[in-house]
Design an enzyme around this catalytic site. Structure first.
Site, PDB file in Angstrom:
ATOM      1  CB  SER A  66       3.558  -7.970  12.198  1.00  0.00           C
ATOM      2  OG  SER A  66       3.037  -6.782  12.695  1.00  0.00           O
ATOM      3  CD  GLU A 370      -1.232   0.550   6.283  1.00  0.00           C
ATOM      4  OE1 GLU A 370      -1.898  -0.057   5.438  1.00  0.00           O
ATOM      5  OE2 GLU A 370      -0.256   0.073   6.858  1.00  0.00           O
ATOM      6  CG  ASN A 372      -3.176  -1.006  10.279  1.00  0.00           C
ATOM      7  OD1 ASN A 372      -2.355  -0.105  10.409  1.00  0.00           O
ATOM      8  ND2 ASN A 372      -3.085  -1.918   9.310  1.00  0.00           N
TER       9      ASN A 372
END
Ligand code: G16
Length: 540
Positions: A66, A370, A372
């Site tokens: 990722s 989240e 992020n």
């Protein structure tokens, strides 16, 4: 069975285990690629047992690291409905990865779960664009086939696409068709329906940072299905730059600046994906040239606000309601906005999709994000049933019927298995388009408290232990007292530290009333971590 186990042990000699301690972290195993071959082979074995334990349903495996740098790689297992591997199996994954005697561990799992060896096992796999991915898929295949499982390789896919394939297959196509084309068709049809229900025209222009990863490749394919309703200019598409290097959602969030390789003018609508396209963030420069980030909290509140408005219009009541799930990284002002302005309950869970996803299942509609940019929305079946009932009962042209249809299309547009950058982007685009909002309009909903994240390297990040959804440290002794003392010196301040489950670092988060205050608090807390928890390298 015994002969298959022995065969697996024999083949495992071709995938020797290095002298490394492996641990199934926030999103599976993640580390420099050179250490991962044996783990891949062994996860192939475990996926076979998991598939058998789940009555022969397909189990997914994604080879990705990722947001990590290109030299890293990783692997995670995907459960039958496309969700992350059930946490109770993670210890078996770690044990198997670390085992000297793999047969012993495999036997233990077989007996603990009473697995019927006669059940045929099926595994789907996909990988991101990392150069090490191809050889790792081969190692997985070796593992799956050593135990007699069947293996289907989807090649290069965005992580959420593989999650989607698993769910489609295990619901016999009810969730969609388990092909890449099927994915594009389902989501684009839902997007086009929302477009026509909005009654609005115009083609928004997006500048997209593809992190030099798989998302850039896939969005170009996807765009063809959107029939000219959205113009997407892709930057960092992998043709020259390196994966995640000074680009991608993690970089943009951490550094709070635009990625390299993108040409931006004030007011441009910019989007960034991470390396495997399961996270998305929006950003822009306002007319004063100031960088503005629309993170996962902003996306969650936009979506929840929209859903609430539509639910109110339909008059449908939901027993478990609409809720939002955040982590400790959520900006304090986003939580206040959700609770006080939108009137929606907010739950807090530990970092990691596996934690927030399960918390969100407690609601009829659970939106989790989240900060992020990793998030999605989960809808219980009752929601669609109730919306269909409204559509049937009301005049086709009524506001009630329209709102119900919009919720139904949104359900189809969302990839409910896991955070999905492309799907989430289309959700945001649908809402902005219907409302006629620019990013400035969206950003005006609430103002983020200035915040800063830092990373600190220490000898062993496992010495940091946390509690209260990772908002408090319980070890090493004295660290929490020090953080409390530092926080007390700032206004509207909050700070916490936790060991990363994907990188060999400790993450530090701080927010305060002013930018300089947030930066200085984050620095002071990083120094405390370095001093009290065995920092290595340069002191922050
Ligand atoms: C993964 C997880 C996310 C998590 C992130 C960082 O994201 O799926 O839920 O927020 O790692 O985790 P940590 O702070 O433990 O390193 P990704 O996009 O890297 O797969």
């Amino acid at each position: 069975m015994e002969s298959s186990l022995q065969k697996a042990a024999e083949i495992s000699q071709q995938h020797p285990k290095p002298d490394v301690k492996f641990s199934y972290g926030t999103a599976g195993f993640r580390m420099p690629a050179e250490n991962l071959d044996s783990v891949m082979f062994r996860m192939g074995l475990l996926a076979v047992l998991r598939s058998k334990a789940k009555g022969g349903q397909v189990i997914g495996i994604v080879v990705t690291a990722s947001h990590n740098p290109v030299q890293d790689n990783g692997v995670k297992l995907v459960d039958p409905l496309g969700e992350m591997l059930q946490p109770s199996w993670e210890k078996h994954a770690s044990n198997l990865a670390n085992a000297e005697d793999i047969v012993d561990v495999l036997r233990g799992v077989l007996s603990e779960f009473g697995i019927d060896w006669g059940v045929p096992a099926k595994v789907f796999a996909a990988r991101d664009t990392r150069p090490s991915g191809g050889q790792f898929v081969q190692a997985l295949k070796d593992g799956v086939e050593a135990l007699g499982g069947s293996f289907h390789d989807y090649g290069i896919l965005a992580t959420p696409q593989l999650h989607y394939m698993v769910r489609c297959h295990n619901t016999s196509g009810q969730y969609g068709e388990a092909t890449e084309e099927g994915y594009y068709k389902k989501l684009s049809n839902a997007f086009l329906d929302l477009r026509s229900l909005s009654g609005k025209t115009g083609v928004p222009e997006i500048k997209l940072d593809g992190a030099n990863g798989v998302g850039a490749l896939k969005i170009k394919k996807f765009a063809k299905y959107l029939k000219g309703t959205l113009s997407i200019q892709v930057f960092n598409d992998g043709s020259s730059g390196k994966l995640n290097e000074k680009c991608g959602a993690d970089y943009v969030k951490l550094h709070q600046c635009a990625p390299d390789g993108m040409d931006i003018n004030p007011g441009d609508r910019c989007v960034t994906f991470d390396g495997d396209a399961d996270r998305v963030l929006y950003f822009y420069c306002n007319k004063d040239g100031k960088f503005q980030l629309m993170d996962g909290d902003k996306i969650a509140t936009l979506l929840v606000g929209y859903l609430k408005e539509k639910l109110d219009k339909t008059d449908v009541t939901l027993e478990r309601g609409l809720g939002i799930v955040q982590t400790a990284y959520a900006n304090g002002n986003s939580t206040a906005y959700a609770e006080k302005t939108l009137g929606v309950p907010v739950a807090c869970a530990k970092t990691g999709v596996k934690h927030v996803h399960h918390k969100a299942e407690e609601f009829d509609i659970g939106v989790y994000f989240e900060a992020n940019g990793h998030g999605t929305a989960l809808f219980r079946n009752e929601v669609a049933t109730k919306m269909n009932a409204v559509v049937e009962a009301e005049d086709a042209g009524s506001e009630k019927s329209k709102a119900a249809k919009q919720v139904l299309s949104l359900i189809d547009l969302v990839n409910q298995t896991v955070g999905d950058a492309a799907s989430d982007m289309l959700v945001v685009e649908s809402i902005l388009h219907e409302k006629g909002w620019s990013l400035d309009d969206w950003n005006a909903a609430y103002t983020d408290l200035p915040n800063r994240q830092r990373k600190v390297t220490i000898k062993d990040r496992n010495v940091i232990e946390t509690t209260d959804a990772e908002r408090k440290v319980t070890a090493p002794e004295g660290l929490q007292d020090e953080i409390d003392k530092l926080v007390a010196g700032y206004k509207s301040a909050r700070s916490f530290v936790r060991p990363s489950g994907t990188e060999d670092v400790v993450r530090v988060y701080a927010e305060a009333d002013r930018r300089e205050a947030a930066d200085s608090l984050a620095l002071a807390v990083s120094q405390a971590v370095y001093d009290l928890a065995g920092g290595v390298g340069d002191r922050p």
